[in-house]
Motif scaffolding. Structure first.
Motif, PDB file in Angstrom:
ATOM      1  N   ASP A  61       1.037  -1.068  -0.120  1.00 11.27           N
ATOM      2  CA  ASP A  61      -0.060   0.454   0.048  1.00 11.27           C
ATOM      3  C   ASP A  61       1.051   1.043  -0.177  1.00 11.27           C
ATOM      4  N   SER A  62      -0.293   2.306   0.034  1.00 13.36           N
ATOM      5  CA  SER A  62       0.684   3.952   0.007  1.00 13.36           C
ATOM      6  C   SER A  62       1.822   3.655   0.704  1.00 13.36           C
ATOM      7  N   ALA A  63       1.975   3.250   2.278  1.00 17.27           N
ATOM      8  CA  ALA A  63       2.907   3.742   3.229  1.00 17.27           C
ATOM      9  C   ALA A  63       3.804   2.625   2.992  1.00 17.27           C
ATOM     10  N   THR A  64       3.287   1.961   2.516  1.00 21.79           N
ATOM     11  CA  THR A  64       4.677   0.059   2.726  1.00 21.79           C
ATOM     12  C   THR A  64       5.530   0.512   1.422  1.00 21.79           C
ATOM     13  N   VAL A  65       5.269   1.549   0.644  1.00 22.06           N
ATOM     14  CA  VAL A  65       6.262   1.442  -0.621  1.00 22.06           C
ATOM     15  C   VAL A  65       7.330   3.139  -0.276  1.00 22.06           C
ATOM     16  N   MET A  66       6.111   3.511   0.777  1.00 19.43           N
ATOM     17  CA  MET A  66       7.733   4.296   1.557  1.00 19.43           C
ATOM     18  C   MET A  66       9.135   3.825   1.942  1.00 19.43           C
ATOM     19  N   TYR A  67       8.463   2.689   2.051  1.00 21.07           N
ATOM     20  CA  TYR A  67       9.594   1.903   3.232  1.00 21.07           C
ATOM     21  C   TYR A  67      10.889   1.696   1.964  1.00 21.07           C
ATOM     22  N   MET A  68      10.626   1.886   0.933  1.00 17.77           N
ATOM     23  CA  MET A  68      11.706   1.512   0.136  1.00 17.77           C
ATOM     24  C   MET A  68      12.167   2.293  -0.188  1.00 17.77           C
ATOM     25  N   GLY A 355      18.117  11.703  -4.074  1.00 19.61           N
ATOM     26  CA  GLY A 355      16.945  10.619  -5.216  1.00 19.61           C
ATOM     27  C   GLY A 355      16.331  10.156  -5.165  1.00 19.61           C
ATOM     28  N   ALA A 356      14.953  10.551  -3.864  1.00 19.96           N
ATOM     29  CA  ALA A 356      13.886  10.114  -3.617  1.00 19.96           C
ATOM     30  C   ALA A 356      13.639   9.898  -5.037  1.00 19.96           C
ATOM     31  N   ASP A 357      13.312  10.797  -5.802  1.00 18.05           N
ATOM     32  CA  ASP A 357      12.185  10.533  -6.330  1.00 18.05           C
ATOM     33  C   ASP A 357      12.650  10.000  -8.150  1.00 18.05           C
ATOM     34  N   ASP A 358      14.157  10.182  -7.890  1.00 24.62           N
ATOM     35  CA  ASP A 358      15.260   9.744  -8.857  1.00 24.62           C
ATOM     36  C   ASP A 358      16.143   9.146  -8.583  1.00 24.62           C
ATOM     37  N   ASN A 359      16.053   7.731  -8.618  1.00 21.53           N
ATOM     38  CA  ASN A 359      14.739   6.591  -8.774  1.00 21.53           C
ATOM     39  C   ASN A 359      14.769   5.603  -7.448  1.00 21.53           C
ATOM     40  N   ALA A 360      14.767   6.024  -5.873  1.00 20.50           N
ATOM     41  CA  ALA A 360      14.160   5.451  -5.101  1.00 20.50           C
ATOM     42  C   ALA A 360      12.954   5.253  -5.553  1.00 20.50           C
ATOM     43  N   SER A 361      11.635   6.207  -5.846  1.00 19.61           N
ATOM     44  CA  SER A 361      10.758   6.100  -6.211  1.00 19.61           C
ATOM     45  C   SER A 361      10.357   4.822  -7.263  1.00 19.61           C
ATOM     46  N   GLY A 362      11.225   4.589  -9.106  1.00 19.06           N
ATOM     47  CA  GLY A 362      11.254   3.525  -9.377  1.00 19.06           C
ATOM     48  C   GLY A 362      11.456   2.680  -8.685  1.00 19.06           C
ATOM     49  N   VAL A 363      12.475   2.280  -8.155  1.00 19.21           N
ATOM     50  CA  VAL A 363      12.592   0.738  -7.475  1.00 19.21           C
ATOM     51  C   VAL A 363      11.786   0.476  -6.092  1.00 19.21           C
ATOM     52  N   ALA A 364      11.317   0.873  -5.990  1.00 20.00           N
ATOM     53  CA  ALA A 364      10.159   0.948  -4.902  1.00 20.00           C
ATOM     54  C   ALA A 364       8.209   0.359  -5.853  1.00 20.00           C
ATOM     55  N   ALA A 365       8.501   1.322  -6.760  1.00 21.97           N
ATOM     56  CA  ALA A 365       7.243   0.587  -7.706  1.00 21.97           C
ATOM     57  C   ALA A 365       7.192  -0.737  -7.842  1.00 21.97           C
ATOM     58  N   ASP A 500      10.597  13.442   1.885  1.00 29.50           N
ATOM     59  CA  ASP A 500       9.222  13.631   2.783  1.00 29.50           C
ATOM     60  C   ASP A 500       8.713  14.956   1.315  1.00 29.50           C
ATOM     61  N   ARG A 501       9.447  14.344  -0.066  1.00 39.39           N
ATOM     62  CA  ARG A 501       8.243  15.486  -1.394  1.00 39.39           C
ATOM     63  C   ARG A 501       7.994  14.386  -2.004  1.00 39.39           C
ATOM     64  N   ILE A 502       8.470  13.500  -2.304  1.00 35.42           N
ATOM     65  CA  ILE A 502       7.280  12.302  -2.889  1.00 35.42           C
ATOM     66  C   ILE A 502       6.162  12.085  -2.594  1.00 35.42           C
ATOM     67  N   GLU A 503       5.155  11.934  -3.171  1.00 43.89           N
ATOM     68  CA  GLU A 503       3.623  12.203  -3.427  1.00 43.89           C
ATOM     69  C   GLU A 503       3.073  10.116  -2.917  1.00 43.89           C
ATOM     70  N   ALA A 504       3.520   9.956  -2.051  1.00 43.92           N
ATOM     71  CA  ALA A 504       3.274   8.760  -1.672  1.00 43.92           C
ATOM     72  C   ALA A 504       2.094   7.747  -2.375  1.00 43.92           C
ATOM     73  N   GLN A 505       0.858   8.363  -2.344  1.00 50.59           N
ATOM     74  CA  GLN A 505      -0.700   7.842  -2.775  1.00 50.59           C
ATOM     75  C   GLN A 505      -0.039   7.515  -4.282  1.00 50.59           C
ATOM     76  N   GLY A 506       0.483   8.819  -5.361  1.00 49.18           N
ATOM     77  CA  GLY A 506       0.527   9.150  -6.617  1.00 49.18           C
ATOM     78  C   GLY A 506       1.367   7.437  -6.572  1.00 49.18           C
ATOM     79  N   LEU A 507       2.396   7.489  -6.076  1.00 43.16           N
ATOM     80  CA  LEU A 507       3.456   6.453  -6.297  1.00 43.16           C
ATOM     81  C   LEU A 507       2.509   5.340  -6.373  1.00 43.16           C
ATOM     82  N   TRP A 508       2.167   5.039  -5.284  1.00 41.49           N
ATOM     83  CA  TRP A 508       1.489   4.256  -5.136  1.00 41.49           C
ATOM     84  C   TRP A 508       0.565   3.350  -6.637  1.00 41.49           C
ATOM     85  N   ARG A 509      -0.353   4.556  -6.527  1.00 41.57           N
ATOM     86  CA  ARG A 509      -0.962   4.386  -8.067  1.00 41.57           C
ATOM     87  C   ARG A 509      -0.115   3.849  -8.929  1.00 41.57           C
ATOM     88  N   VAL A 510       1.618   4.490  -9.024  1.00 40.40           N
ATOM     89  CA  VAL A 510       1.749   4.035 -10.335  1.00 40.40           C
ATOM     90  C   VAL A 510       1.989   2.422 -10.677  1.00 40.40           C
TER      91      VAL A 510
END
Ligand SMILES: [Zn+2]
Ligand SMILES: [Zn+2]
Length: 634
Positions: A61-68, A355-365, A500-510
């Motif tokens: 879920d959108s909280a656990t995706v933030m773990y990574m 690099g939270a967006d670039d690209n921890a976000s992609g790895v988490a997704a 802190d600038r990551i949009e967790a819900q949006g990341l989850w939807r992606v």
């Protein structure tokens, strides 16, 4: 608003002999407080039954995706720069997660790691010094080599060449009327009219002419053997000399000796000619006219640099499909810029670029997709395709991890039917998701449309399979690709790209969107590869374009010296029309020697759209000369 979540589990992770406690914030109450295994040999062994019955899924879920995201963008990961211990820690974190999820190791020798070597930076050696007259200035406050300098010793006359700029577009040339052949050139940093809004140059921000590497190539192309750069006294008096960065890009050499010198050294060079630096700079700035002059003395320069190498690794895990001859790849790079370097947009910062967006976000997704799939690892729900999850390294150095993977795939490349890439998917705004590569298979426009009918994004698509991320490496091998991206932002390539600038819900939807894409691809017949038309740079992450001429070549970033190796050319581009093709090595561009990608960029920038350019390539061991009519960069 989401209430602050309790820390449910603290898991020890063995990283290079240190034990680092990483705290995991997990969704309310459902997760058992277990400690997950680190990537030890034992943990890397494939497991028959990844999840005991009833065990909750991992990133769900959108909280656990933030773990990574949190783990990878933590400052102790040092911005995940090549050659840092932090990058290895990040690899260990991902491998540990893959093991915990029950993915099969997809790297070398039964591990999750596919390792290879790259050049990561330079170390300054001895001797390094400049001697002017009787006075010797050694390494330190008065003399610092530039990271891209050649090694060697040179004694030569010195020419003061203003800002060292040749800029036909600004009707300005510091080299007009002076002969710098076989000489040392002394130039000012930056460009004329700095901090002057009426300047013919930009005035407020530097144009690419101000880059020191551009100045070095320009000096070399005018015949100089060495370049000395001094900070201009008008705006930068007394600033300490920059040391060469010890980390970052490959430090391809510039073909001449290059160093920063202090004002004192510059003064010692200029004074015997009865001139002074401050007056020269003031005259140039006031008139926007060169005041270049051959100086009366000479100088001796010695530079010693050692290129440092490091082993870096892709992290690969996979799930066996019911049909072993069919494969889908899901990828996201996990490396970033470390403490800055040439790609940083905050070049003076020495802070870790998180690099939270670039690209921890992609790895988490990506790991979210894997988590769903492992839970589905029961025979009745196993995917049809092998699903290979690749956390690529070295993307920021020029897609080197994904290039290495397609050159030496851990699975036969022909079985790969499609690749889904995620790079910067954590900043969803206005519900807008960009999907690149929809032109790379004839089925993709319909497929992405159907998936989005459920997801409901304001979807922007682009057809091109080439783009500034790892999907390019697959597309050039004729694999259909889809790349997800939530858009650039002000923190791009800066230390402030933080969690802190990551949009967790949006990341989850992606992540959900990516899962549905993979599901759709898994249920369909093999998608039909097609060469996409290049489009106007939609999806270009960093500015990059809008400057100089366009040729349409696709460099292979794995080759760093000895010319620019092309992995392909864009269909119906000027390069295509001129007869350039993949496998060619560009060694000369309209008279400019091309040893590496910087030389090539310099050459392209210095030519205008509509001009003819003679291009010399090495092809099958012979030199071939071609003529291209340059296009306009869109
Ligand atoms: Zn990226
Ligand atoms: Zn990046």
């Amino acid at each position: 608003m989401r209430p602050k979540l309790a820390i449910r589990a603290v898991r020890p992770l063995a990283i290079g002999g240190l034990v680092v406690a990483l705290s995991a914030t997990l969704a309310g109450g459902q997760h058992p407080a277990t400690s997950r295994p680190g990537p030890t040999r034992a943990a890397l062994a494939p497991r028959a039954a990844p999840f005991p019955p009833g065990r909750p899924r991992a990133i769900t879920d959108s909280a656990t995706v933030m773990y990574m995201v949190r783990g990878l963008s933590h400052p102790r990961m040092e911005g995940r720069g090549a050659g840092t211990a932090g990058l290895d820690s990040a690899a260990a974190l991902i491998a540990g997660e893959m093991a915990w999820l029950g993915l099969r190791p997809g790297g070398d020798d039964g591990t999750y790691y596919q390792a290879f070597e790259v050049t990561t930076g330079v170390a300054v050696g001895e001797p390094c010094a400049i001697t002017v007259g009787e006075k010797r200035f050694s390494l330190g406050d008065h003399f610092q080599p530039l990271g891209f300098s050649n090694n060697g010793t040179l004694t030569a006359p010195v020419v003061f060449a203003g800002y060292g700029i040749t800029a036909p577009g600004f009707d300005y040339d510091d080299y007009a009327g002076v002969d710098v052949h076989d000489k040392l050139v002394l130039v000012l940093s930056n460009e004329p009219g700095e901090m002057d809004s009426t300047s013919r140059f930009d005035g407020s921000i530097n144009t690419p002419h101000a880059e020191v590497r551009t100045k070095a190539i320009n000096a070399r192309e005018h015949g100089a053997l060495g370049l000395l750069v001094v900070n201009g006294p008008r705006h930068h008096a007394g600033e300490p000399l920059r040391k060469p960065r010890t980390e970052g890009g490959g430090y391809m050499t510039s073909g001449l000796l290059a160093a920063y010198v202090s004002e004192e050294v510059a003064g010692a060079l200029i004074a015997p000619s009865g001139l002074d630096l401050a007056t020269l700079q003031l005259d140039i700035d006031r008139e926007t006219r060169p005041h270049s002059v051959a100086l009366s003395g000479s100088a001796a320069v010695t530079i010693t640099l050692q290129r440092t190498r490091a082993s870096i690794k892709n992290v690969i895990g996979w799930i066996a499909g019911r049909d072993s001859g069919r494969t889908l790849v899901v990828g996201a790079h996990y490396d970033h810029l470390g403490y800055g370097g040439e790609s940083s947009l905050a070049p003076d910062s020495r802070l870790p670029h998180l690099g939270a967006d670039d690209n921890a976000s992609g790895v988490a997704a990506m790991l979210s997709v894997a988590a769903w799939k492992t839970e589905w690892g029961r025979p009745d729900r196993a995917p049809l395709h092998n699903l290979v999850f690749c956390a690529f390294t070295g993307e920021e150095l020029g897609l080197v991890g994904s290039s290495h993977f397609v050159d030496d795939p851990t699975l036969p490349l022909p079985t790969i039917e499609a690749m889904v890439n995620m790079d910067m998917v954590g900043r969803l705004r206005n519900n807008r998701l960009l999907v690149m590569g929809v032109g790379t298979a004839s089925e993709f426009p319909a497929l992405t449309g159907q998936v989005n009918a459920r997801a409901g994004f304001d979807l922007k698509t682009s057809g091109d399979g080439y783009g500034p991320s790892d999907h390019s490496s697959f597309y050039k091998r004729k694999v259909p690709v889809l790349a997800l991206f939530t858009g650039a932002h002000a923190d791009y390539h800066k230390p402030t790209d933080s969690m802190d600038r990551i949009e967790a819900q949006g990341l989850w939807r992606v992540a959900l969107f990516a899962r549905d894409l993979v599901d759709s691809l898994d249920r369909r017949p093999r998608a039909t590869f097609q060469q996409a038309k290049s489009d106007s740079g939609a999806g270009r992450i960093a500015g990059g374009g809008g400057y100089g001429a366009y040729l349409g070549t696709i460099p292979d970033y794995m080759q760093t010296e000895g010319g620019v190796l092309l992995s392909g050319v864009r269909a119906s581009s000027p390069a295509d029309s001129a007869g350039l093709r993949g496998g060619d090595v560009i060694v000369k561009f309209d008279g400019v020697r091309v040893d590496n990608i910087y030389d090539y960029t310099f050459a392209l920038r210095s030519r205008k759209p509509g001009q003819q350019a003679r291009i010399t390539v090495k092809r099958d061991g012979r030199e071939v000369e071609l003529v291209a009519v340059l296009g306009r960069r869109k």
